[in-house]
Motif scaffolding. Structure first.
Motif, PDB file in Angstrom:
ATOM      1  N   CYS A  21       0.730  -1.059   0.188  1.00  0.00           N
ATOM      2  CA  CYS A  21      -0.481  -0.184   0.137  1.00  0.00           C
ATOM      3  C   CYS A  21       0.878   1.197   0.430  1.00  0.00           C
ATOM      4  N   GLU A  22       1.848   1.219   0.054  1.00  0.00           N
ATOM      5  CA  GLU A  22       3.337   1.895   0.592  1.00  0.00           C
ATOM      6  C   GLU A  22       2.700   2.855   1.138  1.00  0.00           C
ATOM      7  N   PRO A  23       2.691   3.202   2.176  1.00  0.00           N
ATOM      8  CA  PRO A  23       1.884   4.545   3.743  1.00  0.00           C
ATOM      9  C   PRO A  23       3.333   4.718   3.433  1.00  0.00           C
ATOM     10  N   ASP A  24       2.573   5.598   3.955  1.00  0.00           N
ATOM     11  CA  ASP A  24       3.881   7.209   4.150  1.00  0.00           C
ATOM     12  C   ASP A  24       4.017   6.854   6.227  1.00  0.00           C
ATOM     13  N   HIS A  25       3.398   5.761   6.661  1.00  0.00           N
ATOM     14  CA  HIS A  25       3.780   6.320   7.644  1.00  0.00           C
ATOM     15  C   HIS A  25       3.392   4.415   8.669  1.00  0.00           C
ATOM     16  N   LEU A  26       4.243   3.594   8.975  1.00  0.00           N
ATOM     17  CA  LEU A  26       3.001   2.669   9.735  1.00  0.00           C
ATOM     18  C   LEU A  26       3.962   1.939  11.600  1.00  0.00           C
ATOM     19  N   SER A  27       2.787   1.955  11.925  1.00  0.00           N
ATOM     20  CA  SER A  27       2.776   1.299  13.773  1.00  0.00           C
ATOM     21  C   SER A  27       2.929  -0.306  13.476  1.00  0.00           C
ATOM     22  N   ALA A  28       3.898  -1.154  14.256  1.00  0.00           N
ATOM     23  CA  ALA A  28       3.932  -2.405  14.725  1.00  0.00           C
ATOM     24  C   ALA A  28       3.664  -2.097  16.059  1.00  0.00           C
ATOM     25  N   TYR A  29       2.847  -2.830  16.774  1.00  0.00           N
ATOM     26  CA  TYR A  29       2.752  -3.137  18.218  1.00  0.00           C
ATOM     27  C   TYR A  29       2.455  -4.752  18.289  1.00  0.00           C
ATOM     28  N   ALA A  30       3.720  -5.171  18.960  1.00  0.00           N
ATOM     29  CA  ALA A  30       3.429  -6.123  19.763  1.00  0.00           C
ATOM     30  C   ALA A  30       1.553  -5.866  21.075  1.00  0.00           C
ATOM     31  N   LEU A  31       1.121  -7.760  21.029  1.00  0.00           N
ATOM     32  CA  LEU A  31       0.125  -7.849  20.934  1.00  0.00           C
ATOM     33  C   LEU A  31       0.877  -8.020  22.446  1.00  0.00           C
ATOM     34  N   ILE A  32      -0.561  -6.849  23.527  1.00  0.00           N
ATOM     35  CA  ILE A  32      -0.435  -7.070  24.968  1.00  0.00           C
ATOM     36  C   ILE A  32      -1.681  -7.978  26.011  1.00  0.00           C
ATOM     37  N   ILE A  33      -1.797  -8.493  26.654  1.00  0.00           N
ATOM     38  CA  ILE A  33      -2.950  -9.378  27.084  1.00  0.00           C
ATOM     39  C   ILE A  33      -3.074  -8.053  28.156  1.00  0.00           C
ATOM     40  N   GLU A  34      -4.065  -7.711  27.976  1.00  0.00           N
ATOM     41  CA  GLU A  34      -4.476  -7.118  29.442  1.00  0.00           C
ATOM     42  C   GLU A  34      -5.689  -7.872  30.405  1.00  0.00           C
ATOM     43  N   ASP A  35      -5.627  -7.490  30.982  1.00  0.00           N
ATOM     44  CA  ASP A  35      -6.805  -8.433  32.899  1.00  0.00           C
ATOM     45  C   ASP A  35      -8.161  -6.987  32.248  1.00  0.00           C
ATOM     46  N   GLY A  36      -8.859  -8.132  31.835  1.00  0.00           N
ATOM     47  CA  GLY A  36     -10.434  -8.429  31.525  1.00  0.00           C
ATOM     48  C   GLY A  36     -10.797  -8.416  30.307  1.00  0.00           C
ATOM     49  N   THR A  37     -10.102  -8.081  29.421  1.00  0.00           N
ATOM     50  CA  THR A  37     -10.122  -8.359  28.772  1.00  0.00           C
ATOM     51  C   THR A  37     -10.978  -9.493  28.040  1.00  0.00           C
ATOM     52  N   LYS A  38     -11.509  -9.810  27.415  1.00  0.00           N
ATOM     53  CA  LYS A  38     -12.210 -10.784  26.205  1.00  0.00           C
ATOM     54  C   LYS A  38     -10.828 -11.934  26.259  1.00  0.00           C
ATOM     55  N   LEU A  39      -9.889 -11.623  25.344  1.00  0.00           N
ATOM     56  CA  LEU A  39      -8.603 -12.794  24.983  1.00  0.00           C
ATOM     57  C   LEU A  39      -8.037 -12.879  26.657  1.00  0.00           C
ATOM     58  N   ALA A  40      -7.740 -11.956  27.059  1.00  0.00           N
ATOM     59  CA  ALA A  40      -7.252 -12.457  28.450  1.00  0.00           C
ATOM     60  C   ALA A  40      -8.199 -13.820  29.166  1.00  0.00           C
ATOM     61  N   ALA A  41      -9.517 -13.679  28.990  1.00  0.00           N
ATOM     62  CA  ALA A  41     -10.102 -14.496  29.364  1.00  0.00           C
ATOM     63  C   ALA A  41     -10.000 -15.856  28.161  1.00  0.00           C
ATOM     64  N   GLN A  42      -9.872 -15.692  27.745  1.00  0.00           N
ATOM     65  CA  GLN A  42      -9.428 -17.308  26.774  1.00  0.00           C
ATOM     66  C   GLN A  42      -8.184 -17.727  26.818  1.00  0.00           C
ATOM     67  N   ILE A  43      -7.286 -16.810  27.216  1.00  0.00           N
ATOM     68  CA  ILE A  43      -5.802 -17.620  27.632  1.00  0.00           C
ATOM     69  C   ILE A  43      -6.091 -17.826  28.375  1.00  0.00           C
ATOM     70  N   ARG A  44      -6.966 -17.462  29.691  1.00  0.00           N
ATOM     71  CA  ARG A  44      -6.765 -18.436  31.124  1.00  0.00           C
ATOM     72  C   ARG A  44      -7.541 -19.760  31.147  1.00  0.00           C
ATOM     73  N   ARG A  45      -8.681 -19.463  30.067  1.00  0.00           N
ATOM     74  CA  ARG A  45      -9.482 -20.796  30.293  1.00  0.00           C
ATOM     75  C   ARG A  45      -8.708 -22.129  29.336  1.00  0.00           C
ATOM     76  N   GLY A  46      -7.433 -21.606  28.324  1.00  0.00           N
ATOM     77  CA  GLY A  46      -6.953 -22.505  27.685  1.00  0.00           C
ATOM     78  C   GLY A  46      -7.399 -22.407  25.929  1.00  0.00           C
ATOM     79  N   GLU A  47      -8.225 -21.703  25.740  1.00  0.00           N
ATOM     80  CA  GLU A  47      -9.189 -21.642  25.012  1.00  0.00           C
ATOM     81  C   GLU A  47      -7.881 -21.347  23.407  1.00  0.00           C
ATOM     82  N   VAL A  48      -7.212 -20.907  23.479  1.00  0.00           N
ATOM     83  CA  VAL A  48      -6.056 -20.570  22.531  1.00  0.00           C
ATOM     84  C   VAL A  48      -4.953 -19.448  23.741  1.00  0.00           C
ATOM     85  N   PRO A  49      -3.904 -20.244  22.646  1.00  0.00           N
ATOM     86  CA  PRO A  49      -2.644 -19.655  23.686  1.00  0.00           C
ATOM     87  C   PRO A  49      -2.077 -18.473  23.085  1.00  0.00           C
ATOM     88  N   ASP A  50      -1.293 -18.415  25.014  1.00  0.00           N
ATOM     89  CA  ASP A  50      -0.662 -16.890  25.307  1.00  0.00           C
ATOM     90  C   ASP A  50       0.279 -16.727  24.785  1.00  0.00           C
TER      91      ASP A  50
END
Length: 409
Positions: free
Chosen positions: A216-245
Motif C-alpha cells: 500500500c506504500e504507506p507514509d507511516h506505519l506503526s507495529a505494536y506487540a500484542l499485550i494481553i490486558e487483564d479484564g479483556t475477552k482475550l485474557a479470559a480466553q487465554i486463561r481458559r486455555g482456548e487460545v495460546p498465550d
C-alpha cells in the motif's frame, strides 16, 4: 472492561490549573486529542475506554456526542485563559478512540472548526483521525480532507483472516488497499497500524501482513506487540486455555522481521514501534506526547498535560456529558508532577525515540550505566561517545530493561 483511571488528587470543579502550568507555556507547542468512545464491536484484546452503540443512551449516545465534545472545547479555552496561559495556535490534532469515523465528517469537521475558532490552527497543522477501514468511503475521506484533516491512520492490524478473527476485527483484508487509494485521492497522508504476536499468528502470517501493508506504500506505519490486558475477552480466553498465550521470543522475532522489511522498503524507525518514510511524515502528535509537550484531551477518560500538570476525565460518557451540561469540569482527578517524576517520565519516553537522550542530561546513576549499556550492545556506541544515548536494535527489543538500568531504584 476498560482499564481503570489512575489515582490522584481531586480536580477542581472550575478546572483551573496549578500555577506551574503557565510557566514557559509560550515556548511549548499545544496539541489537542479528541477521544471518540464508540465502536461497532469491542475487540477482544482492547481495554480502551470504548462502548458499543447499544450500551449507551440518555445523554451519552453517539448521536449526541459531537455537541458534548464541543462543550469541552469551549470549556478548555476558558480554563486555559483563566489559568493565565498565553493564546497558542494548535500544532497537532488527533482524533482517536474507539472509532472516530463512526461520527460523520460534518461532526468531526465541526470539532476541528471549533478548535480553529478558539485557538487558531498552525499553518502546518497536522490533523489525524484513526479509522476502521469499514467505516469510511471515498466521499467521507474527501469530506474530511475538505474540513482540514491531513492524515488518516487505518487500523489494519493484520492481513490474515484467522488473525483478525482472534482479534475480533470486523474489516476484510482486501478493504485496506481500497481505502488507502481513496485517502490518497483525497490528498490525505496514510498511516497503517499493525499488531504482531496474536495467538495463532505464525511468522509467515506476520510476514504476509507486512508484505500487504508495504504494498500500500504507506507514509507511516506503526507495529505494536500484542499485550494481553487483564479484564479483556482475550485474557479470559487465554486463561481458559482456548487460545495460546503470547510469547516474548515470538514478539522479538517478529519485531526484527518488521525492522528488516520496513527499513528495506525505505521507512525509518523514529520511535520503537513507529516508522516513517521521511522525517516530515513522522506523527508529530505522538512526538508531542513523547517529548512532554502540552495537550488537552477531550472526551470521556481522556488525559491532558500542560506544563507538568496532568488530569484525566471521568470515564463514562453519561457522567462526562452531565458534568459539562452542569458547567463543571469533566476531570476526575489530577496531579502536579514534581521534578523527580518529570525526569523519570522524560527518560522513559525519550529513550524510545531514535533522536535519543543527551547523556549529559542524565543523572549520575544514569551516566554510570552508559558504559554497561554499550558493552551489552543495547545502545549505539558511536552515538553514545558523541553524547547521545540511542537504542540499538537489540536495545529496542529490551527498551524496558534499558530504562531500568538508567533509573535504578
Amino acid at each position: 472492561m476498560p482499564s481503570a483511571l489512575p489515582l490522584g488528587a481531586p480536580a477542581p470543579a472550575d478546572g483551573i490549573l496549578d500555577p506551574q502550568a503557565a510557566d514557559g507555556a509560550g515556548e511549548r507547542p499545544f496539541s489537542l486529542y479528541v477521544h471518540v468512545p464508540y465502536c461497532t464491536v469491542r475487540c477482544g484484546y482492547c481495554d480502551f475506554n470504548t462502548y458499543t452503540a447499544t450500551e449507551l443512551g440518555g445523554g451519552a449516545s453517539q448521536a449526541e456526542y459531537a455537541g458534548t465534545a464541543l462543550s469541552e472545547l469551549d470549556f478548555a479555552a476558558d480554563v486555559l485563559d483563566r489559568s493565565g496561559l498565553p493564546q497558542r495556535e494548535v500544532s497537532t490534532v488527533f482524533f482517536g478512540g474507539g472509532t472516530p469515523t463512526l461520527l460523520n465528517p460534518a461532526e468531526l469537521g465541526s470539532l476541528l472548526g471549533r478548535a480553529r475558532t478558539l485557538w487558531g490552527l498552525a499553518p502546518d497543522v497536522e490533523v489525524t483521525t484513526e479509522a476502521n477501514p469499514e467505516t469510511v468511503t471515498r466521499e467521507s475521506l474527501a469530506r474530511l480532507a475538505e474540513a482540514g484533516f491531513t492524515r488518516v491512520s487505518f487500523g489494519m492490524q493484520s492481513a490474515v483472516p484467522h488473525v483478525l478473527k482472534v482479534l475480533d476485527r470486523v474489516h476484510r483484508p482486501e478493504r485496506v488497499p481500497q481505502v488507502v487509494e481513496w485517502a490518497r485521492a483525497a490528498g490525505l497522508a496514510v498511516s497503517l497500524d499493525l499488531i504482531y504476536g496474536t495467538p495463532g499468528e505464525s511468522l509467515s502470517d506476520w510476514e504476509h501482513s507486512l508484505t500487504e501493508a508495504l504494498a500500500c506504500e504507506p507514509d507511516h506505519l506503526s507495529a505494536y506487540a500484542l499485550i494481553i490486558e487483564d479484564g479483556t475477552k482475550l485474557a479470559a480466553q487465554i486463561r481458559r486455555g482456548e487460545v495460546p498465550d503470547v510469547d516474548d521470543d515470538d514478539h522479538a522475532d517478529k519485531y526484527e522481521l518488521a525492522e528488516e522489511r520496513l527499513s528495506a522498503a525505505g521507512l525509518h524507525w523514529y520511535e520503537v514501534s513507529n516508522w516513517a518514510r521521511t522525517p516530515g511524515q513522522e506523527c508529530r502528535h505522538n512526538l508531542a506526547y513523547w517529548r512532554g509537550s502540552d495537550w488537552w484531551g477531550v472526551g470521556p477518560g481522556a488525559h491532558s498535560h500542560v506544563g507538568g500538570v496532568r488530569w484525566w476525565n471521568v470515564k463514562h460518557p453519561r457522567a462526562y456529558a452531565q458534568r459539562l451540561a452542569s458547567g463543571v469540569s469533566p476531570a476526575a482527578g489530577k496531579e502536579a508532577l514534581d521534578g523527580d517524576t518529570r525526569y523519570v517520565e522524560d527518560v522513559l519516553l525519550r529513550s524510545r525515540l531514535a533522536e535519543g537522550l543527551p547523556v549529559a542530561g542524565l543523572r549520575p546513576e544514569g551516566r554510570t550505566a552508559v558504559a554497561g549499556l554499550i558493552a551489552d550492545g543495547l545502545i549505539d556506541a558511536p552515538a553514545a561517545f558523541a553524547g547521545t544515548l540511542r537504542l540499538s536494535l537489540r536495545g529496542r527489543l529490551l527498551a524496558d530493561a534499558v530504562v531500568r538500568r538508567l533509573l535504578p531504584d
